[in-house]
Scaffold this motif. Structure first.
Motif, short mmCIF file in Angstrom:
data_model
loop_
_atom_site.label_atom_id
_atom_site.label_comp_id
_atom_site.label_asym_id
_atom_site.label_seq_id
_atom_site.Cartn_x
_atom_site.Cartn_y
_atom_site.Cartn_z
N UNK A 1 0.82 -1.39 -0.07
CA UNK A 1 -0.07 0.01 -0.02
C UNK A 1 0.99 1.39 0.15
N UNK A 2 2.07 0.92 0.08
CA UNK A 2 3.06 2.35 0.48
C UNK A 2 4.30 1.81 -0.50
N UNK A 3 4.27 1.79 -1.81
CA UNK A 3 5.48 1.20 -2.54
C UNK A 3 6.37 2.42 -2.88
N UNK A 4 7.67 1.83 -3.15
CA UNK A 4 8.58 2.88 -3.55
C UNK A 4 8.51 3.39 -4.85
N UNK A 5 9.21 4.37 -5.34
CA UNK A 5 9.15 4.79 -6.77
C UNK A 5 9.91 4.01 -7.51
N UNK A 6 11.35 3.96 -7.16
CA UNK A 6 12.50 3.71 -8.02
C UNK A 6 13.00 2.25 -8.05
N UNK A 7 13.64 1.80 -8.74
CA UNK A 7 14.40 0.44 -8.56
C UNK A 7 15.68 0.90 -7.97
N UNK A 8 15.99 1.91 -8.49
CA UNK A 8 17.28 2.45 -7.95
C UNK A 8 17.52 2.61 -6.33
N UNK A 9 16.53 3.10 -5.71
CA UNK A 9 16.31 3.29 -4.34
C UNK A 9 16.25 1.95 -3.68
N UNK A 10 15.25 1.18 -4.25
CA UNK A 10 15.12 -0.02 -3.62
C UNK A 10 16.23 -0.95 -3.69
N UNK A 11 16.91 -1.35 -4.78
CA UNK A 11 18.12 -2.03 -4.78
C UNK A 11 19.21 -1.76 -3.90
N UNK A 12 19.17 -0.26 -3.60
CA UNK A 12 20.41 0.20 -2.56
C UNK A 12 20.07 0.04 -1.31
N UNK A 13 18.79 -0.07 -1.01
CA UNK A 13 18.37 -0.17 0.41
C UNK A 13 18.00 -1.36 1.11
N UNK B 1 17.53 -5.42 2.10
CA UNK B 1 18.47 -6.47 2.58
C UNK B 1 17.90 -7.87 2.22
N UNK B 2 18.94 -8.41 1.20
CA UNK B 2 18.50 -9.80 0.99
C UNK B 2 18.30 -10.97 2.14
N UNK B 3 17.88 -11.85 2.00
CA UNK B 3 16.93 -12.20 0.69
C UNK B 3 15.63 -11.55 0.35
N UNK B 4 15.35 -11.19 -0.57
CA UNK B 4 14.40 -10.08 -1.20
C UNK B 4 13.80 -10.38 -2.27
N UNK B 5 12.39 -9.96 -2.46
CA UNK B 5 11.62 -10.14 -3.62
C UNK B 5 11.33 -8.63 -3.87
N UNK B 6 11.56 -8.10 -5.28
CA UNK B 6 11.03 -6.79 -5.61
C UNK B 6 10.04 -6.92 -6.66
N UNK B 7 8.95 -6.42 -6.11
CA UNK B 7 7.83 -6.73 -7.04
C UNK B 7 7.49 -5.36 -7.81
N UNK B 8 7.53 -5.50 -9.16
CA UNK B 8 7.31 -4.37 -9.91
C UNK B 8 5.82 -3.87 -10.49
N UNK B 9 5.32 -3.05 -10.16
CA UNK B 9 3.95 -2.51 -10.94
C UNK B 9 4.39 -2.09 -12.44
N UNK B 10 3.14 -2.08 -13.22
CA UNK B 10 3.40 -1.76 -14.62
C UNK B 10 3.88 -0.38 -14.50
N UNK B 11 4.73 0.00 -15.49
CA UNK B 11 5.20 1.37 -15.91
C UNK B 11 6.48 1.45 -16.49
#
Length: 272
Positions: free
Chosen positions: A26-38, A40-50
């Motif tokens: 309900x409160x997603x990040x905006x960028x993959x850049x920020x997400x990948x830099x912050x 901690x593995x193990x993690x799944x990054x789920x991308x919305x359309x765009x």
């Protein structure tokens, strides 16, 4: 290998997200850049359309760390979930390159569309790591969709490579791994291999390229049940001392060559 039951899932939405959010559904990040830099593995990054690109604050190349899955929509091969961009990166063996995404060991990229629009740009760079790249589309990269080098042993599974300027996929140095069930269509070269690369290449469909597969130097791929068809020049081109494994009577290769304009298999090393 990431165990999805143990991994944290974070969400990214380039349209409605904010990098000041907490990354929840309900409160997603905006960028993959920020997400990948912050994260901690193990993690799944789920991308919305765009569209994930520089105009939306992405910084390239994106580096997917070990133990992280980046997931879009595998069922559609990433339709509507596009990573498009390029950044300079000093590689181990090939100097400065223009790259969209770099995959670390045990990283996974699934269900996205990747484009590198910069001259001589590469979509995915894999160097001496063993990631999984599955159910993606690599389209209109200005050089190749994926470049694999060093001692890499990736799994390249069920992807679509279309209209990439130089090649769909390139393998060099001592790279191995598995190239399975991919579609290579309307690229200059579908798959190019050189140096001592020796992957298993099986059940791929290569068609409407200029050349489906080009081998050089000491490349020794194992070729099984691939389709080489409808190419403007030819199916399989051999240069240097390249020696593909075409199987035996006990282990039939099962490759099919048909309707290629100039040749099915050409041994160019025998031509003066």
């Amino acid at each position: 290998m990431v165990n999805s039951t143990d991994a944290t899932t974070v969400y990214v939405n380039p349209v409605t997200g904010s990098d000041n959010n907490n990354g929840s559904r309900l409160s997603p990040f905006k960028t993959l850049t920020h997400t990948l830099n912050t994260i901690r593995p193990p993690a799944i990054v789920q991308l919305a359309d765009g569209l994930y690109h520089a105009a939306n604050d992405e910084l390239f190349p994106l580096i997917v760390p070990s133990g992280v899955w980046v997931v879009g929509n595998e069922a559609t091969k990433g339709q509507g979930i596009a990573i498009e961009g390029s950044g300079d990166y000093q590689t181990k063996n090939f100097g400065l390159q223009n790259i969209t995404v770099i995959l670390a060991d045990d990283a996974q990229l699934m269900g996205v569309t990747v484009t590198n629009p910069i001259n001589k740009g590469t979509g995915i760079w894999i160097d001496s790591t063993s990631p999984t790249v599955a159910n993606n589309t690599f389209i209109k990269c200005r050089r190749e969709g994926i470049f694999i080098s060093g001692n890499a042993k990736p799994a390249i599974l069920d992807n679509v490579f279309v209209q990439n300027a130089s090649a769909g996929l390139v393998m060099a140095r001592n790279s191995k791994g598995e190239i399975l069930r991919n579609v290579m269509q309307r690229n200059s070269i579908g798959i190019a291999m050189s140096d001592f690369s020796a992957p298993l290449v099986a059940n791929n469909k290569l068609s409407e390229n200029r050349i489906d597969m080009a081998l050089s130097r000491e490349a020794r791929p194992v070729l099984r049940y691939n389709l080489f068809a409808d190419n403007s020049s030819g199916g399989l081109l051999l240069n240097g001392s390249s020696t593909p494994d075409f199987g035996s009577s006990q282990d039939p290769a099962g490759n099919i060559f048909r309707d290629n304009n100039d040749y099915d298999v050409q041994n160019a090393k025998s031509i003066n």
